[in-house]
Enzyme design. Structure first.
Site, PDB file in Angstrom:
ATOM      1  N   GLY A  59      25.914  -5.627  41.210  1.00  0.00           N
ATOM      2  CA  GLY A  59      26.047  -6.480  42.394  1.00  0.00           C
ATOM      3  C   GLY A  59      25.579  -7.889  42.096  1.00  0.00           C
ATOM      4  O   GLY A  59      26.187  -8.586  41.291  1.00  0.00           O
ATOM      5  N   ALA A  60      24.492  -8.296  42.761  1.00  0.00           N
ATOM      6  CA  ALA A  60      23.955  -9.650  42.644  1.00  0.00           C
ATOM      7  C   ALA A  60      25.017 -10.681  43.036  1.00  0.00           C
ATOM      8  O   ALA A  60      25.298 -11.619  42.305  1.00  0.00           O
ATOM      9  CB  ALA A  60      23.386  -9.919  41.258  1.00  0.00           C
ATOM     10  N   HIS A  61      25.604 -10.455  44.210  1.00  0.00           N
ATOM     11  CA  HIS A  61      26.582 -11.382  44.772  1.00  0.00           C
ATOM     12  C   HIS A  61      26.727 -11.096  46.265  1.00  0.00           C
ATOM     13  O   HIS A  61      26.156 -10.135  46.778  1.00  0.00           O
ATOM     14  CB  HIS A  61      27.940 -11.262  44.066  1.00  0.00           C
ATOM     15  CG  HIS A  61      28.585  -9.934  44.210  1.00  0.00           C
ATOM     16  ND1 HIS A  61      28.434  -8.944  43.265  1.00  0.00           N
ATOM     17  CD2 HIS A  61      29.376  -9.411  45.185  1.00  0.00           C
ATOM     18  CE1 HIS A  61      29.115  -7.874  43.647  1.00  0.00           C
ATOM     19  NE2 HIS A  61      29.697  -8.132  44.817  1.00  0.00           N
ATOM     20  N   ALA A  62      27.487 -11.927  46.929  1.00  0.00           N
ATOM     21  CA  ALA A  62      27.826 -11.736  48.344  1.00  0.00           C
ATOM     22  C   ALA A  62      29.330 -11.900  48.483  1.00  0.00           C
ATOM     23  O   ALA A  62      30.007 -12.378  47.567  1.00  0.00           O
ATOM     24  CB  ALA A  62      27.101 -12.766  49.218  1.00  0.00           C
TER      25      ALA A  62
ATOM     26  N   ARG B  13      23.868  -8.738  47.959  1.00  0.00           N
ATOM     27  CA  ARG B  13      23.560  -7.353  47.666  1.00  0.00           C
ATOM     28  C   ARG B  13      23.285  -7.162  46.189  1.00  0.00           C
ATOM     29  O   ARG B  13      23.930  -7.762  45.327  1.00  0.00           O
ATOM     30  CB  ARG B  13      24.669  -6.424  48.137  1.00  0.00           C
ATOM     31  CG  ARG B  13      25.891  -6.208  47.259  1.00  0.00           C
ATOM     32  CD  ARG B  13      27.007  -7.231  47.342  1.00  0.00           C
ATOM     33  NE  ARG B  13      27.261  -7.808  48.623  1.00  0.00           N
ATOM     34  CZ  ARG B  13      28.049  -7.303  49.547  1.00  0.00           C
ATOM     35  NH1 ARG B  13      28.725  -6.221  49.307  1.00  0.00           N
ATOM     36  NH2 ARG B  13      28.220  -7.907  50.692  1.00  0.00           N
TER      37      ARG B  13
END
Length: 141
Positions: free
Chosen positions: A50-53, A98
């Site tokens: 993840g580590a993005h929106a 997230r």
């Protein structure tokens, strides 16, 4: 959308001595119709995903096997959800940063998404996400 709009949703569970069955219907159990499904598996220990929106994408996250954590951040509040039951799913609203971590051995994460893959919908820079989330919050107030 505030973090409180994201929530765990219990799915139907039909128990049977031969094995249980759970099903998911878009627009019924999940608060959107889904157009794409993908799954994460064989995630090495200590890794995260993840580590993005997403600007507009709605998602529904299910631990099909094993367990993992989903950390959601709306730019103001942050919450960790431990996913370890295949009959529970996490509804993730648009504009939520997230990160998925703490994967157990053999974990499988299924994600149902409201739209087909669109790279333009991703926000991969956390500072940009915070700026956009702040703008949205100010527009609502």
């Amino acid at each position: 959308m505030p973090l409180n709009d994201c929530r765990i949703i219990e799915l139907p569970k039909i128990t049977d001595p031969r094995g249980n069955l759970t099903f998911v219907e878009g627009g019924n159990h999940v608060p959107f119709d889904f157009r794409r499904a993908y799954y994460l598996y064989d995630v090495p220990g200590g890794s995260d995903r993840g580590a993005h929106a997403h600007r507009n994408l709605h998602q529904f996250v299910i631990a099909m096997s094993g367990s993992f954590d989903v950390v959601l951040d709306d730019g103001h509040d942050r919450r960790r959800f431990h996913m370890n039951r295949s009959y529970y799913g996490l509804y993730v609203c648009p504009m939520m940063w997230r990160t998925l971590d703490n994967f157990s051995s053999g974990a499988v994460c299924l994600v149902l998404a409201s739209e087909h893959y669109d790279p333009a919908d991703y926000i991969r820079d956390h500072d940009e996400f915070l700026r956009l989330a702040g703008q949205r919050r100010q527009a609502v107030e």
